[in-house]
Design a protein around this motif. Structure first.
Motif, short mmCIF file in Angstrom:
data_model
loop_
_atom_site.label_atom_id
_atom_site.label_comp_id
_atom_site.label_asym_id
_atom_site.label_seq_id
_atom_site.Cartn_x
_atom_site.Cartn_y
_atom_site.Cartn_z
N LEU A 174 18.07 -11.98 32.22
CA LEU A 174 16.69 -12.48 32.17
C LEU A 174 16.28 -12.95 30.78
O LEU A 174 15.64 -14.01 30.65
N PHE A 232 14.91 -16.71 30.20
CA PHE A 232 13.57 -16.97 29.66
C PHE A 232 13.62 -17.72 28.32
O PHE A 232 12.69 -18.48 28.00
N HIS A 270 7.37 -19.22 34.12
CA HIS A 270 6.80 -18.84 35.42
C HIS A 270 7.72 -19.25 36.57
O HIS A 270 7.83 -18.53 37.57
N ALA A 280 10.50 -16.69 36.68
CA ALA A 280 10.02 -15.45 37.29
C ALA A 280 9.87 -15.61 38.80
O ALA A 280 10.20 -14.70 39.58
N ALA A 295 18.58 -16.40 36.84
CA ALA A 295 17.49 -15.66 37.47
C ALA A 295 17.91 -15.13 38.84
O ALA A 295 17.58 -14.00 39.21
#
Length: 260
Positions: free
Chosen positions: A58, A62, A70, A73, A211
């Motif tokens: 992660l 990111f 976003h 996520a 992700a």
């Protein structure tokens, strides 16, 4: 040949085929010893999966330049829901014993065989996805690829052990179970090679594949592995479980820190 593809082939082989043979060798251990060792292995695997997700996959996803945090996520959330649906379809279940509730054996021999075939199909799909995830990690960073592979191997060995038990219970001979499981393990390499050539042409997709990898690891740890630990609620077992989960996290943390 690009050295990166060699790294991917090596570690997808370690994550797929060699974990099968390691699990097969573990079957030679007396059943009482095997049962005693399985819970610690699962506890360690939980820590490795969660550590790889939150400490490596992660953060890299990111921190990718230009990525929409976003959306990454949201990808994690959608990934968890997709794996839930796959498990509902009984093609993603991680069994560690022959009497896994998702593959309850039936007295009818034909249904025993169908259960074994279902395990092989599901395992092949799962291993191919593992290969894609390992390749995506290597395309981001070689060190991340190694850490992701460690997490895959940590959960593949107890999973393959459970798969072996189910295949043997379904009427497969040891040799046949090993051969078929080895073939499904090869799909890890296939997934890795295909992902290398496709993702290298679409680098913007790599953070989202990372992700998905994180969501896969989180789902396996939380939905499949942790509930099994609750079957041993006694204090001493709980302390051992927490210690081994922490050890799995520490191993990933140290590997990540050392490799970087």
């Amino acid at each position: 040949m690009d050295s990166l593809i060699l790294w991917i082939i090596l570690f997808t082989a370690l994550g797929g085929v060699l974990s099968v043979f390691a699990a097969a060798a573990f079957l030679l251990v007396p059943e009482a010893t095997r049962t005693r060792l399985l819970s610690p292995m699962v506890s360690f695997a939980i820590g490795a999966l969660l550590g790889a997700s939150f400490l490596a996959l992660l953060p890299h996803a990111f921190e990718t330049p230009g990525v929409d945090v976003h959306r990454v996520a949201l990808t994690v959330l959608c990934g968890i829901l997709v794996f839930f649906l796959l498990e509902k379809m009984v093609i993603w279940r991680h069994c560690h014993t022959h009497d896994c509730e998702a593959h309850v054996p039936d007295v009818d021999r034909a249904r025993h065989a169908a259960t074994g075939n279902l395990i092989l199909i599901g395992d092949g799909i799962h291993n191919m996805v593992d290969g894609v995830l390992i390749a995506a990690a290597f395309l981001t960073d070689i060190h991340l690829g190694i850490i992701t592979s460690i997490a895959v191997i940590a959960h593949e060995i107890p999973q393959e052990l459970g798969d072996f038990a189910i295949l043997l219970h379904s009427g497969f001979s040891r040799a046949r179970a090993l051969a078929y499981n080895a073939l499904t393990g090869l799909t890890t390499i296939v997934g890795g090679v295909v992902a290398y050539f496709s993702l290298s042409l679409a680098e913007q997709l790599v953070p989202y594949v990372l992700a998905v990898a994180a969501s896969s690891f989180i789902y396996i740890a939380v939905a499949d592995l942790i509930p099994g630990l609750h079957k041993r609620p006694e204090f001493s077992a709980t302390v051992q479980q927490i210690a081994l989960i922490a050890l799995g996290v520490v191993v990933i943390f140290l590997a990540h820190s050392t490799l970087h």
